[in-house]
Design an enzyme around this catalytic site. Structure first.
Site, PDB file in Angstrom:
ATOM      1  N   CYS A   1       0.835  -1.194   0.000  1.00 20.30           N
ATOM      2  CA  CYS A   1       0.000   0.000   0.000  1.00 20.30           C
ATOM      3  C   CYS A   1       0.872   1.247   0.000  1.00 20.30           C
ATOM      4  CB  CYS A   1      -0.908  -0.024   1.232  1.00 20.30           C
ATOM      5  SG  CYS A   1      -2.046   1.372   1.343  1.00 20.30           S
TER       6      CYS A   1
ATOM      7  N   CYS B   1       0.789   3.425   2.125  1.00 23.20           N
ATOM      8  CA  CYS B   1       1.179   3.698   3.514  1.00 23.20           C
ATOM      9  C   CYS B   1       2.422   2.914   3.897  1.00 23.20           C
ATOM     10  CB  CYS B   1       0.033   3.366   4.465  1.00 23.20           C
ATOM     11  SG  CYS B   1      -0.341   1.594   4.597  1.00 23.20           S
TER      12      CYS B   1
ATOM     13  N   CYS C   1      -4.925 -13.643   2.318  1.00 25.89           N
ATOM     14  CA  CYS C   1      -5.271 -13.853   3.731  1.00 25.89           C
ATOM     15  C   CYS C   1      -5.225 -12.573   4.558  1.00 25.89           C
ATOM     16  CB  CYS C   1      -4.337 -14.896   4.346  1.00 25.89           C
ATOM     17  SG  CYS C   1      -2.600 -14.387   4.451  1.00 25.89           S
TER      18      CYS C   1
ATOM     19  N   HIS D   1       4.029 -12.487   3.051  1.00 20.24           N
ATOM     20  CA  HIS D   1       4.790 -13.645   3.535  1.00 20.24           C
ATOM     21  C   HIS D   1       5.317 -14.509   2.401  1.00 20.24           C
ATOM     22  CE1 HIS D   1       1.174 -15.932   2.583  1.00 20.24           C
ATOM     23  NE2 HIS D   1       0.464 -15.078   3.322  1.00 20.24           N
TER      24      HIS D   1
ATOM     25  N   CYS E   1      19.418 -26.685  44.617  1.00 24.32           N
ATOM     26  CA  CYS E   1      19.065 -27.685  45.614  1.00 24.32           C
ATOM     27  C   CYS E   1      17.813 -28.446  45.219  1.00 24.32           C
ATOM     28  CB  CYS E   1      18.870 -26.986  46.955  1.00 24.32           C
ATOM     29  SG  CYS E   1      18.177 -28.016  48.227  1.00 24.32           S
TER      30      CYS E   1
ATOM     31  N   CYS F   1       0.159 -23.867  51.128  1.00 26.47           N
ATOM     32  CA  CYS F   1       0.501 -25.287  51.164  1.00 26.47           C
ATOM     33  C   CYS F   1       1.772 -25.530  51.985  1.00 26.47           C
ATOM     34  CB  CYS F   1       0.680 -25.811  49.735  1.00 26.47           C
ATOM     35  SG  CYS F   1       1.135 -27.555  49.644  1.00 26.47           S
TER      36      CYS F   1
ATOM     37  N   CYS G   1      11.001 -33.578  47.698  1.00 26.30           N
ATOM     38  CA  CYS G   1      12.190 -33.753  46.859  1.00 26.30           C
ATOM     39  C   CYS G   1      11.801 -33.516  45.394  1.00 26.30           C
ATOM     40  CB  CYS G   1      12.748 -35.162  47.037  1.00 26.30           C
ATOM     41  SG  CYS G   1      14.068 -35.591  45.861  1.00 26.30           S
TER      42      CYS G   1
ATOM     43  N   HIS H   1      14.149 -37.698  53.588  1.00 31.28           N
ATOM     44  CA  HIS H   1      15.427 -37.600  52.881  1.00 31.28           C
ATOM     45  C   HIS H   1      16.526 -37.147  53.824  1.00 31.28           C
ATOM     46  CE1 HIS H   1      12.738 -37.894  49.490  1.00 31.28           C
ATOM     47  NE2 HIS H   1      13.757 -37.925  48.642  1.00 31.28           N
TER      48      HIS H   1
ATOM     49  N   CYS I   1      19.335 -37.915  44.651  1.00 36.26           N
ATOM     50  CA  CYS I   1      18.276 -38.689  45.301  1.00 36.26           C
ATOM     51  C   CYS I   1      18.435 -40.146  44.889  1.00 36.26           C
ATOM     52  CB  CYS I   1      16.900 -38.160  44.912  1.00 36.26           C
ATOM     53  SG  CYS I   1      15.528 -39.080  45.640  1.00 36.26           S
TER      54      CYS I   1
END
Length: 562
Positions: free
Chosen positions: A249, A251, A259, A264, A309, A318, A323, A333, A343
């Site tokens: 355009c 602009c 689309c 693209h 850790c 909660c 672990c 542990h 572990c």
């Protein structure tokens, strides 16, 4: 379906340079008569404010301003009115009904005029014959009025001007449906044209109606669309049957006609739609959560590990301690289970296959996320580079060219090669950006095609990086020099050469992707020949491939490998 005449009728197409990567003749890129390379850029006298827009093809479309739209609209109305020997009001009603297709109007009218008149509401004779009474009764308010206070359309149903004004105003305020306005009588299908609106509506309602009327010419027309850029009032008149859907355009916004997403090419609209949806979808957020977090064993909220850790504490209320590896309670542990950074329970369970399915799902999510991140980062970085190049182009036009002209004692008209380089960079960044979306959806099992794609992408990207660096960094020394430099002519030759070479690289890339990488077999043969004979022709391409592969890494799933 519209005829060929309709697809090209009445609208003069602006002609411009050939498309950036059109499938035109080979002469398109040959040298011009004066010995200077013809890179397909705009002429020197082109308006700089529209250089990007005119840099790409306007051969198969033209940009329409509001006055152009109105002129085309009135031309179509007049043409139908003359050919069919009807009023311009009736011609406009017909054109709106047939979506402003002149040839469709002609075909349908001459095939069955009586049927068309009945369908669109253009009556040859009034349903209600004229009355000789001194007073007429309005069909809405049922008051009696003198004939000069009564108005009607082709059907002859009488309504007072006050009721007409209210009826028209209400319909206009309801939206564009006012363009299909019918007689207020419920049993009548006679159309109400813009002559009644001009005669009875208020100035505000007239302005709204005329705006709807003008916009309908674009929105109801199959070969016209508004530019989707925010705040842009230009429209595009597109010629059907052309090879490329990319339009620019005035602009300076480029978009796909098919689309309406940003331009693209060479990637198809389906791939672009999937890519944009993926970028905005929640699926990648869920993949990230699955790959980088684990649910708290007690409250099941996802938790991200942000320290080394393995001792995890869930957030309040909660506050469960567990672990990270085995998700067992931390109170069970200690040093006997491996301490803070290991572990033993997890290792034993993993060997027994207890965590195989969970770990497999998490690993798959992590690989999928890393692969997507790899392509998205490169897609986004090229978009950022393109926007920066557009800013640099504007700076070059408004500041650098004048400054460079003074320092190097060279007319600005001879410095257009710098603008041409920036325009090439902007276009190539756009193409390169979308090749990463193409690469993401390229099937992994098509190894030959992926290898060929990465080779072409690498060649194009390495050439673009050399060009971008030259115009961005090498130019600085001449802008900061105290006077004219004898090396400036060498810089001109180098930059023009890089522009031409980069353009050729991207032409090859675009053509290959648009052809579905069908040339992969010939590429494989060339690569095999270069390996055995080490010929200079193919070995130079092999070197480019190595550089390009390290840059693109199309099949890599781990960003750390790049």
């Amino acid at each position: 379906m519209d005829s060929e005449e309709d697809m090209l009728d009445a609208h003069d197409m602006e002609s411009g340079d050939d498309d950036f990567y059109s499938g035109g003749t080979d002469d398109e890129y040959n040298d011009s008569d004066d010995g200077e390379p013809d890179y397909g850029f705009v002429e020197e006298d082109a308006d700089d404010s529209a250089m990007i827009a005119s840099h790409r093809s306007q051969k198969n479309y033209c940009v329409l301003r509001e006055e152009d739209i109105l002129r085309h609209q009135m031309d179509d109305i007049e043409r139908v009115s003359v050919v069919l020997s009807i009023t311009e009001v009736e011609a406009s009603i017909l054109l709106r009904h047939f979506h402003w297709s002149v040839s469709k109007v002609h075909d349908e009218w001459f095939a069955d005029e009586e049927r068309i008149r009945k369908t669109v509401g253009i009556l040859e004779s009034p349903v209600v014959p004229p009355s000789a009474d001194r007073d007429l009764t309005c069909g809405i308010c049922f008051d009696s009025y003198h004939p000069e206070k009564i108005a009607s359309v082709s059907c002859g149903h009488p309504f007072c001007t006050t009721c007409w004004t209210g009826y028209i105003s209400t319909t206009i305020n309801d939206g564009p449906g006012c363009l299909m306005l019918r007689c207020p009588d419920p049993s009548c299908l006679a159309a109400v044209g813009h002559d009644m609106v001009d005669k009875l509506a208020s100035e505000e309602d007239k302005e709204k109606y005329n705006r709807y009327f003008l916009r309908s010419y674009i929105e109801d027309n199959r070969k016209m669309k508004w530019c989707p850029a925010p705040g842009c009032d230009y429209a595009i008149d597109f010629a059907a049957g052309s090879g490329s859907y990319d339009v620019s355009c005035l602009c300076c916004f480029s978009f796909c006609w098919n689309c309406t997403e940003e331009a693209h090419r060479p990637v198809d609209c389906g791939t672009v739609s999937k890519w944009i949806l993926k970028n905005s979808a929640e699926s990648e957020n869920m993949n990230w959560i699955l790959a980088n977090s684990k649910p708290c064993p007690r409250c099941k909220r996802p938790i991200e590990k942000n320290q080394g850790c393995m001792h995890m504490t869930c957030t309040p209320p909660c506050k469960y301690e567990f672990c990270w590896l085995c998700l067992g309670a931390w109170m069970d542990h200690g040093e006997r289970t491996g301490g803070f950074y290991a572990c033993n329970r997890y290792e034993v369970a993993k060997q027994e296959g207890q965590y195989d399915e969970t770990e497999r799902r998490r690993e798959m999510a992590k690989n999928s996320l890393e692969r997507y991140t790899h392509y998205y980062e490169r897609w986004a970085s090229n978009q950022t580079s393109r926007q920066k190049a557009m800013t640099d182009l504007e700076q070059a036009k408004t500041q650098n060219l004048e400054k460079l002209s003074d320092k190097q004692c060279t007319p600005e008209s001879q410095l257009k090669f710098i603008l041409e380089a920036w325009l090439q960079i902007i276009e190539c960044r756009r193409v390169l950006k979308w090749t990463y979306a193409y690469g993401y959806y390229l099937p992994d099992h098509e190894h030959a095609k992926r290898q060929f794609f990465e080779y072409l992408q690498g060649e194009a990207e390495s050439g673009l990086e050399r060009l971008h660096q030259c115009v961005e960094k090498d130019l600085v020394q001449f802008l900061s020099a105290e006077g004219s430099s004898k090396d400036f002519n060498d810089f001109r030759t180098k930059l023009a050469g890089l522009t031409s070479v980069t353009k050729n690289y991207f032409e090859n890339l675009v053509k290959a992707l648009e052809n579905g990488l069908v040339d992969v077999d010939s590429h494989a043969a060339c690569s095999s020949k270069s390996t055995s004979s080490k010929s200079t022709g193919c070995s130079s391409k092999t070197r480019g491939k190595g550089k390009g592969s390290s840059r693109t890494g199309g099949s890599s799933r781990n960003p750390d490998d790049n």
